[in-house]
Motif scaffolding. Structure first.
Motif, short mmCIF file in Angstrom:
data_model
loop_
_atom_site.label_atom_id
_atom_site.label_comp_id
_atom_site.label_asym_id
_atom_site.label_seq_id
_atom_site.Cartn_x
_atom_site.Cartn_y
_atom_site.Cartn_z
N ILE A 1 -19.61 10.74 4.84
CA ILE A 1 -18.56 9.97 4.17
C ILE A 1 -17.25 10.71 4.40
CG2 ILE A 1 -17.61 9.26 1.94
CD1 ILE A 1 -19.82 7.46 2.88
N MET A 2 -16.27 9.99 4.95
CA MET A 2 -14.94 10.57 5.22
C MET A 2 -13.89 9.93 4.33
SD MET A 2 -14.56 11.00 9.35
CE MET A 2 -13.03 11.96 9.15
N ALA A 3 -12.94 10.73 3.90
CA ALA A 3 -11.75 10.24 3.23
C ALA A 3 -10.55 10.85 3.93
CB ALA A 3 -11.75 10.61 1.74
N GLY A 4 -9.53 10.05 4.21
CA GLY A 4 -8.42 10.57 4.97
C GLY A 4 -7.10 9.89 4.65
N ALA A 5 -6.03 10.52 5.14
CA ALA A 5 -4.67 10.03 4.93
C ALA A 5 -3.79 10.60 6.02
CB ALA A 5 -4.15 10.46 3.56
N VAL B 1 -1.89 16.65 -8.47
CA VAL B 1 -1.47 15.82 -7.34
C VAL B 1 0.05 15.90 -7.16
CG1 VAL B 1 -1.53 13.50 -6.34
CG2 VAL B 1 -3.44 14.29 -7.73
N LYS B 2 0.77 15.84 -8.27
CA LYS B 2 2.24 15.91 -8.18
C LYS B 2 2.72 17.29 -7.74
CE LYS B 2 4.90 13.59 -10.81
NZ LYS B 2 5.69 13.11 -11.95
N ALA B 3 1.95 18.32 -8.06
CA ALA B 3 2.32 19.66 -7.58
C ALA B 3 2.24 19.71 -6.05
CB ALA B 3 1.41 20.71 -8.20
N HIS B 4 1.25 19.06 -5.47
CA HIS B 4 1.17 18.98 -4.01
C HIS B 4 2.37 18.21 -3.45
CE1 HIS B 4 -2.74 20.71 -4.33
NE2 HIS B 4 -3.34 19.62 -4.77
N LEU B 5 2.75 17.14 -4.14
CA LEU B 5 3.90 16.36 -3.68
C LEU B 5 5.18 17.19 -3.74
CD1 LEU B 5 3.26 12.83 -5.24
CD2 LEU B 5 2.78 13.62 -2.92
N SER B 6 5.32 17.99 -4.78
CA SER B 6 6.51 18.85 -4.88
C SER B 6 6.54 19.85 -3.73
CB SER B 6 6.51 19.59 -6.22
OG SER B 6 6.67 18.68 -7.30
N ARG B 7 5.38 20.34 -3.37
CA ARG B 7 5.33 21.27 -2.25
C ARG B 7 5.71 20.59 -0.94
NH1 ARG B 7 6.77 25.77 -0.25
NH2 ARG B 7 5.35 26.64 1.33
N SER C 1 1.66 10.75 -0.90
CA SER C 1 0.81 10.32 -2.01
C SER C 1 -0.66 10.31 -1.61
CB SER C 1 1.25 8.94 -2.51
OG SER C 1 1.16 7.97 -1.48
N GLY C 2 -0.99 9.66 -0.49
CA GLY C 2 -2.38 9.65 -0.05
C GLY C 2 -2.87 11.03 0.34
N SER C 3 -2.02 11.79 1.03
CA SER C 3 -2.41 13.14 1.45
C SER C 3 -2.69 14.05 0.26
CB SER C 3 -1.31 13.75 2.33
OG SER C 3 -1.17 13.04 3.54
#
Length: 450
Positions: free
Chosen positions: A133-137, A62-68, A153-155
């Motif tokens: 069922i949907m999950a979104g941000a 998850v943090k790798a996505h945030l770094s990107r 964070s949510g994304s």
């Protein structure tokens, strides 16, 4: 009731059991029904499919996505806002990750404030398309900062959960859909555009939408949306099992993308770890952190960077997100098939009032299918006299057959009905009326096939 002129003499057919009676015998032989004499008993109700345990969502991923996302903002004027190149680059990053693991992705385009905006929708193949069922941000930031907590964070957590579905080869009973919204910071523009462009049938197929907006706040609290009780319970039970107390989310209520779905009558839920409101002393005792300080002091500011994340909060909320997707997406073992029938004889008055035969459907979440099969076995000496209706659990009526001049006997057939706007569970009824005199008959049985 009037008698129609020119009618032939009634032919008296032998009363007999046919296909539905044989179906009952088969069910009894299989041990699925306990008694052939139960007049209004539904067919077998499949047990709920046990929900597979969700995998742990690696916080490092998850943090790798945030770094990107931080790198994208840094390279594009310091933000990822609607209409700015950083937003489109963020969307392209998420889309590429999903395309690589087998999602069916689509980019929905809209216009707001004179600029083009984009939503990204990703569907995982499989599952019942009538139970989504949907999950979104929201993926956009404000113009004043990179938006790593709000809402990288949510994304990032939604993205990593979607990737975990692919890694596991997960095939739940329900259909899974993930979404990343544009222009939330301008008033939930992207999600509202998506919902407004769904047909009523498409809306009815969404069993629940889960929203994740700011779930890694540095002075975190643990807030659960209280909009839909079933969804709320899934989240609260998960946190309770971890010994983490929760509160009902109030600060952002109606201010994030779940509102677009809620306003359309779709069940919603979600998580939030706090924004500009100050943490109370009682909350600091409960959750740790600093009383009298905002849950996110960098809310809508340039300091909302990767340094503005609480790893423990992000780890917990990411795991809770995955748990909700696995739990709510499980469906039942009967999806998408299943038969429910009533084999009791019901006499049909000659030229009289309508009669009804009930079938109780249980154990099926969500709506009925768009191709619901209604099997009918009526023994009658002049089928042209008959009017046949299907009555849904909410009382709405769908005409299956009108009276006509068909001089044949019996109605033994299967009708196909679009019942996607109706809740599956409940008491369905077959209503039959003989509108002319001189001929007799009875309903030998009927069934619903999902």
């Amino acid at each position: 009731m009037p008698t129609r002129a020119g009618r032939r003499n009634p032919r008296r057919s032998p009363l007999r059991r046919a296909a539905l009676g044989a179906g009952l015998a088969g069910a009894l032989a299989a041990g699925l029904l306990t008694s052939a004499a139960a007049p209004a008993t539904a067919g077998p109700t499949a047990p709920a499919a046990p929900a597979a345990a969700a995998p742990d969502i690696p916080i490092a991923n998850v943090k790798a996505h945030l770094s990107r996302l931080q790198s994208i903002a840094t390279g594009n004027g310091g933000n990822r806002a609607h209409g700015r190149p950083g937003y489109r680059a963020s969307l392209d990053y998420v889309k590429a990750a999903l395309d690589a693991v087998g999602y069916t992705t689509s980019v929905q385009q809209f216009t707001s404030g004179g600029a083009t905006g984009y939503n990204l929708i990703a569907d995982w193949p499989g599952g019942d398309p009538n139970q989504v069922i949907m999950a979104g941000a929201h993926l956009d930031s404000v113009g004043s900062g990179p938006g790593i907590n709000d809402n990288g964070s949510g994304s990032a957590a939604v993205l990593e959960t979607a990737l975990a579905v692919a890694r596991a080869g997960h095939q739940p009973g329900k259909h899974l859909r993930f979404a990343w919204w544009g222009a939330e910071e301008l008033g939930m523009v992207g999600s509202r555009y998506y919902v407004n462009n769904l047909s009523s049938a498409e809306r009815s197929r969404i069993d629940g939408y889960l929203n994740f907006d700011m779930i890694g706040s540095p002075n975190a609290g643990y807030f659960v949306y209280d909009d839909d009780p079933a969804i709320e319970k899934v989240f609260k039970d998960w946190f309770a099992a971890k010994g983490v107390p929760t509160e009902i989310e109030t600060e952002g209520d109606g201010r994030s993308d779940h509102a677009s779905f809620k306003n359309a009558g779709i069940p919603v839920g979600g998580l939030f770890t706090g924004a500009s409101r100050l943490k109370t002393t009682a909350q600091a005792r409960k959750w740790g952190g600093t009383a009298g300080r905002a849950f996110d002091p960098c809310y809508h500011s340039s300091c909302d960077t990767t340094a503005n994340i609480d790893d423990t909060a992000l780890d917990r909320t990411s795991d809770a997100l995955a748990h909700a997707v696995w739990t709510l997406g499980a469906g039942t073992a009967a999806q998408p098939g299943g038969e429910f029938e009533n084999t009791a004889d019901v006499p049909i008055p000659d030229g009289g009032s309508a009669v009804e035969s009930p079938v109780s459907v249980t154990g099926r979440s969500g709506n009925a299918p768009s191709a619901l099969k209604v099997g009918v076995d009526i023994r009658h000496t002049y089928r042209g006299d008959l009017v046949i209706d299907l009555v849904a659990p909410d009382g709405s009526v769908r005409r299956l057959k009108d009276s006509d001049d068909d001089s044949g006997d019996d109605v033994v057939t299967t009708y196909t009905v679009d019942a996607s706007g109706e809740t599956a569970d409940g008491t369905w009824k077959l209503r039959v009326r003989d509108v002319y005199r001189q001929d007799t008959g009875y309903l030998d049985g009927w069934k619903l096939t999902f």
